[in-house]
Design a protein around this motif. Structure first.
Motif, PDB file in Angstrom:
ATOM      1  N   THR A   1      42.731  38.883  41.251  1.00 17.61           N
ATOM      2  CA  THR A   1      41.711  39.061  40.215  1.00 17.61           C
ATOM      3  C   THR A   1      42.108  38.246  38.988  1.00 17.61           C
ATOM      4  OG1 THR A   1      42.790  40.956  39.173  1.00 17.61           O
ATOM      5  CG2 THR A   1      41.223  41.427  40.995  1.00 17.61           C
TER       6      THR A   1
ATOM      7  N   TYR B   1      37.688  40.253  34.066  1.00 16.26           N
ATOM      8  CA  TYR B   1      39.035  40.497  34.561  1.00 16.26           C
ATOM      9  C   TYR B   1      39.092  41.282  35.865  1.00 16.26           C
ATOM     10  CZ  TYR B   1      40.434  38.421  30.219  1.00 16.26           C
ATOM     11  OH  TYR B   1      40.603  37.535  29.186  1.00 16.26           O
ATOM     12  N   SER B   2      38.059  42.016  36.193  1.00 13.74           N
ATOM     13  CA  SER B   2      38.059  42.765  37.453  1.00 13.74           C
ATOM     14  C   SER B   2      37.531  41.924  38.615  1.00 13.74           C
ATOM     15  CB  SER B   2      37.224  44.038  37.318  1.00 13.74           C
ATOM     16  OG  SER B   2      35.883  43.712  37.023  1.00 13.74           O
ATOM     17  N   GLU B   3      37.022  40.756  38.328  1.00 16.43           N
ATOM     18  CA  GLU B   3      36.456  39.868  39.346  1.00 16.43           C
ATOM     19  C   GLU B   3      37.554  39.072  40.050  1.00 16.43           C
ATOM     20  OE1 GLU B   3      34.044  35.981  38.451  1.00 16.43           O
ATOM     21  OE2 GLU B   3      32.709  37.722  38.262  1.00 16.43           O
TER      22      GLU B   3
END
Length: 142
Positions: A66, A114-116
């Protein structure tokens, strides 16, 4: 293997040029076989403080990286290169202190989701600024 293993190898190579690490010790991860080609690199990166597992016993080498994890790696690589040690710790959310460090040190200059999962271009954009050019030994004169 997924992007995570490629990144780990790149990190270990870059850091090994400037920092000595302890000898490889026991493997805490049930999903990193002692026979895996990346075993020693994972353990060295953990011992250096650059990476950790997704849990205390699982590394999850098949997961995608991520943007939060990429920023953490870049911050830790930079700190190890500059000081020989990682003193950064998790914040709230867990990646905030790494984002702040990277922004302060010019490693990242924009916001990410940021979670991707990071794209190859995305994590290379981040890692390209994690270490100065002098950290990379010239391997040929072409």
């Amino acid at each position: 293997m997924k992007k995570l293993l490629s990144v780990i190898l790149m990190v270990c190579l870059a850091v090994s040029m400037s920092v000595s690490v302890k000898a490889v010790t026991s493997n805490p991860f049930i999903d990193v076989s002692d026979e895996a080609w990346y075993h020693e690199d994972v353990i060295k990166a953990v011992e250096t403080g650059i990476i950790n597992g997704k849990t205390d016993t699982e590394f999850m080498p098949e997961d995608f990286l991520t943007y939060a994890e990429a920023v953490k790696l870049a911050a830790c690589m930079n700190q190890v290169y500059l000081t020989g040690d990682v003193t950064l710790t998790n914040g709230e959310p867990w990646f905030k202190s790494y984002v702040d460090y990277c922004e302060k040190n010019g490693i990242i200059t924009r916001e990410y989701n940021y979670s991707e999962n990071a794209t190859r271009a995305g994590y290379m954009e981040i890692f390209a600024k994690a270490l100065p050019d002098v950290a990379f030994e010239k391997i040929n004169n072409v």
